[in-house]
Write an enzyme that holds these catalytic residues in place. Structure first.
Site, PDB file in Angstrom:
ATOM      1  N   HIS A 246      38.645  45.882  33.430  1.00 21.04           N
ATOM      2  CA  HIS A 246      40.014  46.257  32.856  1.00 21.04           C
ATOM      3  C   HIS A 246      40.539  47.391  33.664  1.00 21.04           C
ATOM      4  CE1 HIS A 246      39.168  50.514  31.504  1.00 21.04           C
ATOM      5  NE2 HIS A 246      37.955  50.277  31.795  1.00 21.04           N
ATOM      6  N   CYS A 247      42.005  47.526  33.084  1.00 21.82           N
ATOM      7  CA  CYS A 247      42.401  48.793  33.879  1.00 21.82           C
ATOM      8  C   CYS A 247      43.340  49.217  32.664  1.00 21.82           C
ATOM      9  CB  CYS A 247      43.334  48.042  35.017  1.00 21.82           C
ATOM     10  SG  CYS A 247      44.400  46.871  34.780  1.00 21.82           S
TER      11      CYS A 247
ATOM     12  N   MET B  44      46.806  48.152  31.628  1.00 25.95           N
ATOM     13  CA  MET B  44      47.211  47.118  31.056  1.00 25.95           C
ATOM     14  C   MET B  44      46.572  45.818  31.177  1.00 25.95           C
ATOM     15  SD  MET B  44      50.572  48.198  29.982  1.00 25.95           S
ATOM     16  CE  MET B  44      51.265  46.870  30.103  1.00 25.95           C
ATOM     17  N   GLY B  45      45.815  45.637  32.022  1.00 27.35           N
ATOM     18  CA  GLY B  45      44.755  44.496  32.093  1.00 27.35           C
ATOM     19  C   GLY B  45      45.775  43.469  32.726  1.00 27.35           C
TER      20      GLY B  45
ATOM     21  N   ARG C 281      45.399  45.496  38.443  1.00 25.37           N
ATOM     22  CA  ARG C 281      44.330  46.186  39.089  1.00 25.37           C
ATOM     23  C   ARG C 281      43.236  45.193  38.677  1.00 25.37           C
ATOM     24  NH1 ARG C 281      45.584  52.456  37.977  1.00 25.37           N
ATOM     25  NH2 ARG C 281      46.642  51.159  36.286  1.00 25.37           N
TER      26      ARG C 281
END
Length: 195
Positions: A134-135, A137-138, A141
Site C-alpha cells: 500500500h501507499c 492512494m494505492g 508507489r
C-alpha cells in the site's frame, strides 16, 4: 490493444522484433493502464495472495484480519506519509516492511525495487501468506513496487506485469516511476537475452 504490444513491433519499436522483446514507450504503457478493468477500492486483490491498497486499508486491522493479510509492505512509510510501522501491527501477526518513498517523478524508487521484491517473494514462500502493498492512494508507489516484483521474481515483462495488476486495480505510477520501471525492464530483458 496499443500498437506493438500484441507481439508485432509498431512504429515506436515496442513489442517483439524478430522474436526479440523491446520495452514499450511510456505512452503505450500508460494506455494499458487506462483500460480501467480494475477497481479503486481501499483493498483489491491483484494477483493470488497479493493485494494493493490505500492508507485506509493499511490502518484497518479488522479488514486486514478478514482478508488474512500476513505481511504489509508500506510504500509510503514515515511520519510525513502513512506512519504505521511495525509497532502499529504489534498486536497482530503481521510482518511489516516500510519504504520511505515520495510520490514525485524525481524520487529514485528504483533503489527499493530489489528489497521490496525480495520481501514479497519471501512472504509468498509460505503457502498461507498474503501480502498487502500500500501507499496513500494505492495507485502509484504501491503499484510500482508490485510491478517490480513481477518483473524481478516472476520474469514478466513490464507490459505483462501492467496487464496483470491493472486487471484487478486501477494503477497509475507517476511518470518518473514508469521510466524507472522501463529501465528495469530493459536491464532484465538484456540479461535474459544474454546481452
Amino acid at each position: 490493444m496499443p500498437r506493438g504490444l500484441s507481439g508485432a513491433a509498431g512504429p515506436g519499436g515496442s513489442g517483439t522484433t524478430g522474436g526479440r522483446y523491446e520495452t514499450p514507450q511510456a505512452s503505450e504503457l500508460q494506455r494499458l493502464m487506462w483500460t480501467k478493468n480494475g477497481t479503486s477500492g481501499h483493498l483489491d486483490r491483484v494477483l493470488p495472495r497479493i493485494y494493493v491498497g490505500d492508507m485506509y486499508a493499511a490502518k484497518d486491522k479488522r479488514t486486514l484480519h478478514a482478508h488474512r493479510i500476513t505481511h504489509v509492505l508500506n510504500a509510503a512509510d514515515g511520519k510525513f506519509n502513512v506512519n504505521t510501522g511495525a509497532r502499529f501491527y504489534r498486536d497482530t501477526k503481521i510482518t511489516y516492511h516500510g519504504v520511505e518513498a515520495f510520490d514525485v517523478p524525481s524520487f529514485n524508487m528504483s533503489r527499493f525495487f530489489a528489497p521490496a521484491a525480495d520481501f514479497i517473494k519471501n512472504a509468498l514462500s509460505s503457502p498461507t501468506a498474503k501480502v498487502l502493498v500500500h501507499c496513500v492512494m494505492g495507485q502509484s508507489r504501491s503499484s510500482t513496487l508490485v510491478l517490480a516484483y513481477l518483473m524481478i521474481h516472476e520474469n514478466r515483462t513490464l507490459a505483462d506485469a501492467i496487464r496483470a495488476v491493472s486487471a484487478g486495480r486501477n494503477i497509475s505510477p507517476n511518470a518518473g516511476f514508469l521510466e524507472q520501471l522501463r529501465q528495469l525492464d530493459k536491464e532484465l530483458n538484456s540479461r535474459r537475452a544474454g546481452i
